[in-house]
Design an enzyme around this catalytic site. Structure first.
Site, short mmCIF file in Angstrom:
data_model
loop_
_atom_site.label_atom_id
_atom_site.label_comp_id
_atom_site.label_asym_id
_atom_site.label_seq_id
_atom_site.Cartn_x
_atom_site.Cartn_y
_atom_site.Cartn_z
N HIS A 1 -40.54 -5.35 1.60
CA HIS A 1 -39.22 -5.43 0.96
C HIS A 1 -38.54 -4.06 0.85
O HIS A 1 -37.38 -3.88 1.22
CB HIS A 1 -39.34 -6.10 -0.41
CG HIS A 1 -38.05 -6.12 -1.17
ND1 HIS A 1 -36.97 -6.89 -0.77
CD2 HIS A 1 -37.64 -5.44 -2.27
CE1 HIS A 1 -35.96 -6.70 -1.61
NE2 HIS A 1 -36.34 -5.83 -2.53
N HIS B 1 -29.48 -4.24 0.02
CA HIS B 1 -30.21 -5.50 0.00
C HIS B 1 -29.61 -6.57 0.92
O HIS B 1 -30.33 -7.44 1.39
CB HIS B 1 -30.30 -6.04 -1.43
CG HIS B 1 -31.32 -5.30 -2.28
ND1 HIS B 1 -31.19 -3.96 -2.58
CD2 HIS B 1 -32.48 -5.69 -2.86
CE1 HIS B 1 -32.22 -3.58 -3.33
NE2 HIS B 1 -33.02 -4.61 -3.51
N HIS C 1 -32.08 -8.02 3.32
CA HIS C 1 -32.55 -9.42 3.31
C HIS C 1 -32.46 -10.03 4.71
O HIS C 1 -33.32 -10.81 5.11
CB HIS C 1 -31.74 -10.25 2.32
CG HIS C 1 -32.26 -10.13 0.91
ND1 HIS C 1 -31.61 -10.67 -0.17
CD2 HIS C 1 -33.37 -9.54 0.41
CE1 HIS C 1 -32.30 -10.40 -1.28
NE2 HIS C 1 -33.36 -9.71 -0.94
N LYS D 1 -31.59 1.33 -14.92
CA LYS D 1 -31.57 -0.14 -14.80
C LYS D 1 -31.28 -0.79 -16.16
O LYS D 1 -30.53 -1.77 -16.24
CB LYS D 1 -32.90 -0.64 -14.23
CG LYS D 1 -32.92 -2.15 -14.16
CD LYS D 1 -33.32 -2.71 -12.85
CE LYS D 1 -33.05 -4.21 -12.80
NZ LYS D 1 -33.79 -4.91 -11.78
N ARG E 1 -23.93 -5.00 -12.21
CA ARG E 1 -25.32 -5.21 -11.79
C ARG E 1 -25.42 -5.38 -10.27
O ARG E 1 -26.44 -5.04 -9.67
CB ARG E 1 -25.93 -6.42 -12.51
CG ARG E 1 -27.40 -6.59 -12.20
CD ARG E 1 -28.14 -7.49 -13.16
NE ARG E 1 -29.55 -7.50 -12.81
CZ ARG E 1 -30.51 -8.05 -13.53
NH1 ARG E 1 -30.20 -8.64 -14.68
NH2 ARG E 1 -31.76 -8.01 -13.14
N GLU F 1 -25.01 -10.44 -13.79
CA GLU F 1 -24.34 -10.02 -12.56
C GLU F 1 -22.98 -10.71 -12.41
O GLU F 1 -22.65 -11.24 -11.35
CB GLU F 1 -25.25 -10.35 -11.36
CG GLU F 1 -25.04 -9.43 -10.18
CD GLU F 1 -26.15 -9.57 -9.14
OE1 GLU F 1 -27.33 -9.35 -9.48
OE2 GLU F 1 -25.83 -9.90 -8.00
N ASN G 1 -27.86 -3.96 -5.85
CA ASN G 1 -28.23 -4.61 -4.59
C ASN G 1 -27.92 -3.73 -3.38
O ASN G 1 -27.93 -4.22 -2.24
CB ASN G 1 -27.51 -5.96 -4.45
CG ASN G 1 -27.92 -6.92 -5.55
OD1 ASN G 1 -29.08 -6.93 -5.95
ND2 ASN G 1 -26.98 -7.70 -6.05
N LYS H 1 -34.62 -11.00 -13.79
CA LYS H 1 -34.42 -11.85 -12.60
C LYS H 1 -35.77 -12.42 -12.22
O LYS H 1 -36.72 -11.66 -11.96
CB LYS H 1 -33.84 -11.05 -11.44
CG LYS H 1 -32.34 -10.84 -11.52
CD LYS H 1 -31.82 -10.28 -10.23
CE LYS H 1 -30.32 -10.03 -10.31
NZ LYS H 1 -29.78 -9.36 -9.10
N ARG I 1 -39.51 -25.67 -21.34
CA ARG I 1 -38.10 -25.21 -21.43
C ARG I 1 -37.98 -23.75 -21.88
O ARG I 1 -36.95 -23.34 -22.40
CB ARG I 1 -37.28 -26.12 -22.36
CG ARG I 1 -37.23 -27.55 -21.88
CD ARG I 1 -36.04 -28.28 -22.47
NE ARG I 1 -36.02 -29.64 -21.97
CZ ARG I 1 -36.46 -30.69 -22.64
NH1 ARG I 1 -36.96 -30.54 -23.85
NH2 ARG I 1 -36.40 -31.88 -22.12
N GLU J 1 -36.49 1.94 -3.73
CA GLU J 1 -35.73 1.45 -4.90
C GLU J 1 -35.47 2.58 -5.90
O GLU J 1 -34.56 2.49 -6.72
CB GLU J 1 -36.48 0.30 -5.58
CG GLU J 1 -36.71 -0.93 -4.70
CD GLU J 1 -35.53 -1.89 -4.64
OE1 GLU J 1 -34.43 -1.55 -5.11
OE2 GLU J 1 -35.72 -3.00 -4.09
N1 GLY Z 1 -33.03 -5.97 -8.29
C1 GLY Z 1 -31.68 -6.02 -8.64
C2 GLY Z 1 -31.44 -6.54 -10.00
O1 GLY Z 1 -32.36 -6.68 -10.78
O2 GLY Z 1 -30.32 -6.83 -10.35
#
Ligand code: GLY
Length: 364
Positions: A265, A247, A251, A225, A240, A235, A244, A141, A119, A183
């Site tokens: 990517h 993205h 994607h 960041k 946040r 997010e 993206n 993430k 957990r 990025e």
């Molecule tokens: N890669 C985007 C984020 O971490 O929110």
């Protein structure tokens, strides 16, 4: 040494950035050992390039290394099951810190394993690719891929420490470095036109492996960041979501190329970013010259900026169908990152997917 803090109250953690940091890893990881031991998870490529150096840098600290196959397919239920079993066999306890030594795949997978093992165990990110150093290792993430798409099963789980050594980038291929660079550029395009101008001036040095340029780009990206994650960890407010940029298109391109080496990517993000700016220009939101400047810079960095360069020949309808699996879907609508110009990205919630499909057909 550059130290950046991700301010999350009791879960605040530092990011340490220094050329050669891996050689001094013991200084920063000694407090995380139990019985003088650390469990390190990596992949076969990173193990070959960095594990010996990392082990020497750990001095008297003994390591148990779990070495996984490289590549995106490692972010799977099967490997997660195998990894968690191995961690349990090694007797990992909640108070332990599992070390993720590798690129985005290893960081995402190990972070998710740490999130669910007993957990929730602690973990430390030691990112070794540019993409992981400027983006995925920071912010908690974590995820694996599922049949329906990329990163659809995961958790927010913050690391306890991030150690970034730009020297690890010397063993990356030129293609991997360029991919991670997409990025970096993103931070300038979102809200920092001065940084985009810095990128325009310094990309050649950075992509040639210049230590000062790389360290500056990493530190600048990580500071940006960290600010965003501290403001909107999960997010929920839209802040946040700006990270993206490129993205959603990206994607879809990755899905169309089956998340394979055909399109990495960062390459998908670069092409997605160029598309997002051109789509914004098509909608009359952004000057054509600004969109062209973005595309020109990415192309000069050796990144794909058109569907053809991304090896994608699918219809707009097919690409939009991939987007429908996006985890950011809200009540059947997909929030889209668009731009009023360089450094002026915003989240649009009223974009019709039919318009996106038409735009993509015109791009073919
Ligand atoms: N890669 C985007 C984020 O971490 O929110």
């Amino acid at each position: 040494m550059i130290e950046v803090e991700v301010g999350l109250g009791a879960r605040t953690y530092p990011i340490l950035i220094e050329h050669g940091l891996l050689d001094r890893a013991a200084t920063h990881l000694a407090r995380f050992t139990r019985g003088g031991r650390l469990v390190v998870v990596t992949d076969a490529n990173v193990a070959a390039a960095q594990l010996e150096r990392f082990t020497v840098g750990l001095g008297d600290i003994a390591i148990e290394a779990i070495v996984l196959p490289p590549g995106e397919t490692t972010k799977s239920w099967a490997v997660l099951e195998e990894l968690t079993d191995q961690l349990l066999d090694l007797g990992v306890e909640r108070s332990d810190r599992i070390v993720a030594l590798g690129g985005g795949v290893i960081g995402d997978l190990v972070g998710f394993a740490a999130a669910i093992l007993k957990r929730g165990c602690g973990f430390v990110q030691v990112p070794t690719s540019l993409l992981a150093q400027v983006d995925s290792s920071v912010g908690g993430k974590t995820a694996i891929n599922s049949r329906a798409g990329k990163n659809l099963v995961g958790a927010f789980h913050q690391p306890d420490l991030v150690l970034i050594d730009p020297a690890t980038l010397a063993t990356l291929s030129a293609r991997e470095l360029r991919s991670g660079y997409a990025e970096v550029v993103k931070y300038g395009l979102i809200d920092d036109p001065a940084f985009f101008a810095w990128c325009e001036a310094n990309a050649p040095a950075l992509l040639a492996g210049d230590t000062d340029a790389l360290t500056h780009a990493i530190a600048h990206s990580v500071r940006a960041k960290a600010r965003v994650v501290a403001a909107d960890e999960r997010e929920t407010t839209g802040t946040r979501a700006l990270l993206n940029l490129g993205h959603t298109f990206g994607h879809a391109l990755e899905a169309e190329t089956c998340f394979s080496d055909t399109l990495l990517h960062g390459e998908a993000v670069a092409c997605g970013t160029a598309l997002a700016f051109r789509f914004s220009a098509t909608l009359g939101l952004c000057a054509e010259e600004e969109a062209a400047r973005v595309g020109y810079h990415l192309a000069r960095a050796g990144l794909p900026t058109t569907l053809a360069e991304a090896h994608v020949d699918a219809s707009g309808a097919t690409l939009v169908a991939h987007m429908a699996h996006d985890k950011k879907m809200e009540g059947g609508r997909l929030p889209f990152l668009l731009a009023h110009g360089i450094g002026r990205t915003f989240l649009a919630r009223d974009v019709a997917l039919a318009d996106v499909a038409r735009f993509l057909d015109a791009e073919r």
